[in-house]
Design an enzyme around this catalytic site. Structure first.
Site, PDB file in Angstrom:
ATOM      1  CG  HIS A 136      -7.224   8.751   5.768  1.00 37.03           C
ATOM      2  ND1 HIS A 136      -8.266   8.033   6.282  1.00 37.03           N
ATOM      3  CD2 HIS A 136      -7.756   9.613   4.873  1.00 37.03           C
ATOM      4  CE1 HIS A 136      -9.397   8.420   5.702  1.00 37.03           C
ATOM      5  NE2 HIS A 136      -9.104   9.381   4.848  1.00 37.03           N
ATOM      6  CD  GLU A 176      -2.364   9.035   3.700  1.00 38.88           C
ATOM      7  OE1 GLU A 176      -2.467   9.627   2.612  1.00 38.88           O
ATOM      8  OE2 GLU A 176      -3.001   9.361   4.711  1.00 38.88           O
TER       9      GLU A 176
END
Ligand SMILES: Cc1ncc(COP(=O)(O)O)c(C=O)c1O
Length: 398
Positions: A136, A176
């Site tokens: 991200h 993630e």
């Protein structure tokens, strides 16, 4: 410069620069704009948000927020190290530690600030940090701010990670659990094993996994640091970093985001706790979400849509080009369906997509109607590029 001087010399250079940039953004289909959403979006069927279990409109949780606000006030009124930290925060932190097995926890008002605070506080220019290509933006920004040397491995590719880990032992690996744009799941078990073998810390941004994946997937047994957010499957707001007591003590004492920012409101902490408890006692929501994902995939395959292998609530439909994805999303909106139009540079160029997010509250008829509408629109648009991108390789970073 005076107004008179400005007029004499023409436009202020900043005004000119901004106006040129806006023109460029418009030309490339990247002029992102806000739209006021319906308060309770009954008029449209919403496939755009991350409230996977549909908790944001749960009256019992609204009540928890209200009770928290009555008890503690509507805001925290100070940063955590001054007087903004109280029993509601502590109770939530303890519950999160109990659920994940980590020793300690600290809360933030958003996942973005948690991730960037973590990266830039822990690392420095002397570190080499290994990260998945698609982590991200908040992780990337934090790593850049840290000055560390960032090495990226191919998305979700444990062998690519292994090569970097073997060449750079005794460091940290970041990934993630569920990738926000692709919906695919990281090879946590393999990364964890590699990290243990080479004395690396494994740091996982669990924003899209927490509350929907089994708690055994990411926890203190397989990761060193876990970031969870409350704005996705919990339907509320805020985030937490979970780690060893030493790491949290260090972050609390030194993280500028934490020290110089008003604490998450205690009412929101109480709400997040209530949402966790609600999710745990209403397992039928997860069952329904799983059924909705399966239905979506089955119907999308029947319509030969370019879906990916994602088995989570995030189901991208590949469209290709920025302008085309915006046009299709806009037409869907006119037909009563809200979906995310995700363009480059958020995703690699040529991989613009409709980001469909499913939730437990969708009716089967809504899902079938959405997929039929998307199929019709995609087939109406020039489909020459779609076949090229149906076998995507998401290897370019944000
Ligand atoms: C993977 C991931 N991490 C972190 C964040 C940031 O979380 P928040 O929305 O709480 O700032 C997001 C939000 O979009 C995300 O998708």
């Amino acid at each position: 410069m005076t107004v008179l001087g400005q007029a004499a010399m023409g436009q202020h250079p900043l005004t000119q620069r901004i106006s040129d940039k806006l023109t460029d953004l418009q030309a490339t289909g990247l002029l992102r704009q806000r739209h006021v959403s319906a308060t309770k979006p009954h008029a449209t069927i919403d496939f755009s948000h991350n409230d996977y279990l549909g908790l944001a409109h749960e009256p019992a949780l609204a009540q928890a927020l209200y009770v928290g606000a009555l008890q503690y006030g509507v805001g925290s009124r100070a940063s955590p190290l001054v007087s903004g930290y109280n029993q509601a925060h502590l109770t939530l932190e303890q519950r999160l530690c109990e659920l994940t097995g980590h020793q300690a926890c600290m809360l933030f008002s958003s996942g973005f600030s948690a991730n960037s605070a973590l990266m830039k506080t822990l690392f420095s220019k002397d570190d080499t940090i290994i990260a998945d290509k698609l982590v991200h933006a908040s992780v990337i920004d934090g790593l850049k701010d840290s000055g560390s040397n960032i090495r990226r491995f191919l998305h979700n590719d444990a062998s690519s990670a292994a090569r970097l880990i073997e060449a750079n032992p005794h460091t940290a690996v970041v990934t993630e659990s569920v990738f926000s744009m692709d919906g695919d799941i990281a090879p946590i078990a393999e990364l964890s094993r590699l990290c243990q073998q080479h004395d690396c810390w494994l740091i996982v941004d669990d924003a899209h996994g927490f509350g929907v994946l089994p708690s055994t997937f990411v926890n203190a047994d397989n990761v060193d640091i876990q970031v969870v957010t409350f704005g996705k499957a919990l339907g509320c707001q805020g985030a937490a970093i979970l780690a060893s007591k030493n790491v949290i003590d260090y972050l609390v004492a030194t993280s500028r985001e934490y020290i110089y920012s008003t604490a998450l409101s205690p009412a929101n902490a109480q709400l997040a706790l209530a949402a966790i408890n609600w999710q745990q006692t209403h397992s039928q929501l997860l069952t329904q979400l799983t059924a909705n994902i399966a239905l979506f995939r089955q119907v999308a395959q029947q319509h030969k849509l370019a879906i990916t292998a994602s088995m989570t609530a995030i189901q991208p439909i590949m469209v290709g080009d920025n302008h085309r994805v915006i046009a299709i999303a806009e037409q869907l909106k006119q037909q009563g369906f809200l979906v995310g139009a995700i363009r480059s540079p958020t995703v690699p160029k040529g991989q613009a997509r409709l980001r469909i997010t499913l939730n437990a509250q969708h009716q089967a008829s809504d899902i079938v109607a959405l997929v039929s509408a998307v199929a019709l629109l995609i087939h109406q648009h020039d489909d020459s590029k779609i076949s090229k991108i149906s076998s995507i390789s998401t290897t370019i970073s944000r």
